[in-house]
Design a protein around this motif. Sequence first.
Motif, short mmCIF file in Angstrom:
data_model
loop_
_atom_site.label_atom_id
_atom_site.label_comp_id
_atom_site.label_asym_id
_atom_site.label_seq_id
_atom_site.Cartn_x
_atom_site.Cartn_y
_atom_site.Cartn_z
N VAL A 240 0.88 -1.17 0.00
CA VAL A 240 0.00 0.00 0.00
C VAL A 240 0.91 1.22 0.00
CG1 VAL A 240 -0.31 -0.03 2.53
CG2 VAL A 240 -2.01 1.10 1.09
N ARG A 241 1.02 1.81 -1.18
CA ARG A 241 2.01 2.88 -1.36
C ARG A 241 1.35 4.13 -1.95
NH1 ARG A 241 5.44 -1.29 -4.35
NH2 ARG A 241 6.88 -2.24 -2.86
N GLY A 242 2.02 5.24 -1.81
CA GLY A 242 1.54 6.49 -2.41
C GLY A 242 0.14 6.82 -1.91
N GLY B 80 0.38 13.87 -2.62
CA GLY B 80 -0.65 14.86 -2.91
C GLY B 80 -1.95 14.71 -2.15
N ALA B 81 -2.11 13.62 -1.43
CA ALA B 81 -3.42 13.36 -0.81
C ALA B 81 -3.35 13.26 0.71
CB ALA B 81 -4.05 12.11 -1.42
N GLY B 82 -2.40 14.00 1.30
CA GLY B 82 -2.46 14.16 2.75
C GLY B 82 -1.41 13.46 3.57
N ALA B 83 -0.50 12.70 2.94
CA ALA B 83 0.47 11.94 3.74
C ALA B 83 1.31 12.83 4.65
CB ALA B 83 1.39 11.12 2.84
N HIS C 71 -0.84 13.85 7.63
CA HIS C 71 -1.09 12.76 8.58
C HIS C 71 0.20 12.34 9.29
CE1 HIS C 71 -5.31 11.89 7.86
NE2 HIS C 71 -5.11 11.89 6.56
N LEU C 72 1.25 12.10 8.51
CA LEU C 72 2.46 11.53 9.12
C LEU C 72 3.13 12.52 10.08
CD1 LEU C 72 3.94 9.55 6.09
CD2 LEU C 72 2.80 8.62 8.10
N ALA C 73 3.15 13.81 9.72
CA ALA C 73 3.77 14.77 10.63
C ALA C 73 3.07 14.79 11.98
CB ALA C 73 3.75 16.17 10.00
N ARG C 74 1.76 14.64 11.97
CA ARG C 74 0.99 14.65 13.22
C ARG C 74 1.08 13.30 13.95
NH1 ARG C 74 -1.20 18.21 9.86
NH2 ARG C 74 -2.16 20.09 10.70
N LEU C 75 1.22 12.23 13.19
CA LEU C 75 1.05 10.89 13.75
C LEU C 75 2.37 10.32 14.24
CD1 LEU C 75 -1.40 9.03 13.91
CD2 LEU C 75 -0.77 8.10 11.69
N ILE C 76 3.41 10.46 13.45
CA ILE C 76 4.67 9.79 13.78
C ILE C 76 5.80 10.77 14.06
CG2 ILE C 76 3.91 7.84 12.37
CD1 ILE C 76 5.96 8.46 10.29
#
Lengths: 279, 279, 279
Positions: free
Chosen positions: B114-116, B149-152, B155-160
């Motif tokens: 599950v990429r991109g 382009g769809a939010g990674a 999400h990642l900056a907040r999550l990890i």
Amino acid sequence: MTTPTLHSFETLRVRREGSVLFADIAAPPMNLLGPELVRDLVSFLQWVEADEAFRVVVFRSADPDYFISHVDVTRIGEYREATVKLTGEPSLGLLFRHLSVSRLVSIAQIAGRVRGAGSEFVLACDMRFAARGSAIFGQFEPAFGVIPGAGAAQHLARLIGRARALEVMLSADDYDADLAERYGWINRTLPADALGSFVESLAHRIARFPAAGHVTVKDRVNAVALAPVEDFRRDSDLFLEGVRRPEFQRRMQAAMKRGFQTRDGELALSRLLDDLSDR
Amino acid sequence: MTTPTLHSFETLRVRREGSVLFADIAAPPMNLLGPELVRDLVSFLQWVEADEAFRVVVFRSADPDYFISHVDVTRIGEYREATVKLTGEPSLGLLFRHLSVSRLVSIAQIAGRVRGAGSEFVLACDMRFAARGSAIFGQFEPAFGVIPGAGAAQHLARLIGRARALEVMLSADDYDADLAERYGWINRTLPADALGSFVESLAHRIARFPAAGHVTVKDRVNAVALAPVEDFRRDSDLFLEGVRRPEFQRRMQAAMKRGFQTRDGELALSRLLDDLSDR
Amino acid sequence: MTTPTLHSFETLRVRREGSVLFADIAAPPMNLLGPELVRDLVSFLQWVEADEAFRVVVFRSADPDYFISHVDVTRIGEYREATVKLTGEPSLGLLFRHLSVSRLVSIAQIAGRVRGAGSEFVLACDMRFAARGSAIFGQFEPAFGVIPGAGAAQHLARLIGRARALEVMLSADDYDADLAERYGWINRTLPADALGSFVESLAHRIARFPAAGHVTVKDRVNAVALAPVEDFRRDSDLFLEGVRRPEFQRRMQAAMKRGFQTRDGELALSRLLDDLSDR
């Protein structure tokens, strides 16, 4: 100011070692968070904060199976009212937040079950350490259609991220100490027989360092990572709206019949809630 | 409103159990996120959200090697256009964010790659669980000089956190399920043969609890931990600017020659991207 | 602009491989962060940022026991002054933040002790990887009654959450590489003999991808997860206020007598600080 003796609390057994206080929660039969325990927490905090000789507070439980089970759902108005003396308004979340911004350093040493407002209490502490194979965590309020009322959504969303916070609350399930550590819910899980001496030694180490630095560190960290008062107040209001809904009342009555809010009934609360939903 | 049958989607196989829906992504040969799958996701969400009988959606894959590979880079304009029906503007990030704020509870059950944008889709789900030894995660867009382009990034900056989010994106590398759990990218990794029944049982448990509480919990958690619409829109625009740059075009052509966007070629995508850079 | 040779630094040994630079910190006897090292970091950054041929910087240590021990407490005014050339004001925190927002990708490869401002330096890097059984982390400033001055509170509160950030700073204790990974302080811990080749290969992989994408990703992640300038400046000021207090001076003198700021004395710094408090 007259200092009460160390034994004047109905539901807290307090022992002092230098500037460290050990407060054991003792509210049989299952350490429910009712008006008595809330009143004692308020008195305890007022007493301890007024005396600069006290620096670090360790919260533990006198009951090996329950740290704090959750609020007494039959006395919601009463325990909320009991917070007013310290916070100026009836809100458990604001009482807990008072602890988070206190000059005191608070450590939760957790064995047994800590669910609902119990989990919110330890989330408000500055640190929390848990006993492997004993500590069990849960925010089961959404099983009754309500949001946790004392800050869990605020703490968990910031601490463990969106997906794990949602999982914990929407599933209303139990989490053991190892999983709670992996999720970041708690600082660390230790072997049950090593937990006490670890926390004791940490508490004394912290207490030996200057108070001024600790106050500054707490201020700066809270400015980033502690939710503002309004968010605790809002969750508190949403919880209260929720418990007034017929669906909450109906589910709660069904749960009571199955042993909710009894010592035995909540040993396996996850299953009880699951069965409940099958009604 | 007329309810389509459960089998009316070209790229989604839907099965219902009570108020839980299982949607298996089936877009051979490699579950690319192209206009067909986007159109189906839009129709599926519109249908499900309109019927209060549905509470929880589990997304899975019909392909054991690919959950969602990534967007079809040859049809960027088309798949973006397909989101407009639901979001009012062409943006995959806003489509995914729609899922994050939906009253529906969404769970991603992940086996395979599950990429991109695939990773961004599961990041938008409320929870994600992965199969050990099977699931592989990656945000490889920066290997082509563009931001996801769809939010990674949101999400990642907040999550990890900053450092792991930067590592994941700047390295454009693959992450197995165990590392993804340690980083906090996903909720939890389970043995591959236990994953299905775990998610099934979790989905049904959640579905048995009252909807009102879940909506409140999602609202409050999203208010803290979900990026605002503007940030998704901005990343979407930056992605589009990036894919128009000659360097993106050049690298993409080179990648295509080496097997990018083919089932076999992407089994070891990390190496393909590495070789590409040596050109 | 004339490019200095790769060997012109007093406390940094620099080696180049393509667009990757390896900078080994070599400031015997214990890699203290004093005016010399700060001056070299400033010159190094100015030189590297001016040349687009350089993309990735790997910071390592020439000393197996100390990555960076901490600031030279006898020369606080001097090392702060040495930052002005790059940041316009005397603040180590702002120098480190300059690195965080740089177009350069920075990776810390950590063996040995990295405490105080050393830990803050690696927290400012884009990624950090540590050697199991060797790397040791600590923010011990609160043992002297002061907040870390160069951003630790900002980074840790965002990265590892309120409770772990408070524990790390209030305890002023040492954390080994495995625990640092579990807490999220660092990206990952690797076997000591695998660390070098892992980082080398990661650095080269990153350097092969287009610069434009990396700049965009860093911008977007920093917008979410990096504290604003004012917060670094405020912590810097609070640190300076703290070191002027008599309590800091008194404790620091006592610590110096016990071997603080000596190579041998700080091998077991945690105990030294503990004993100090018993005075």
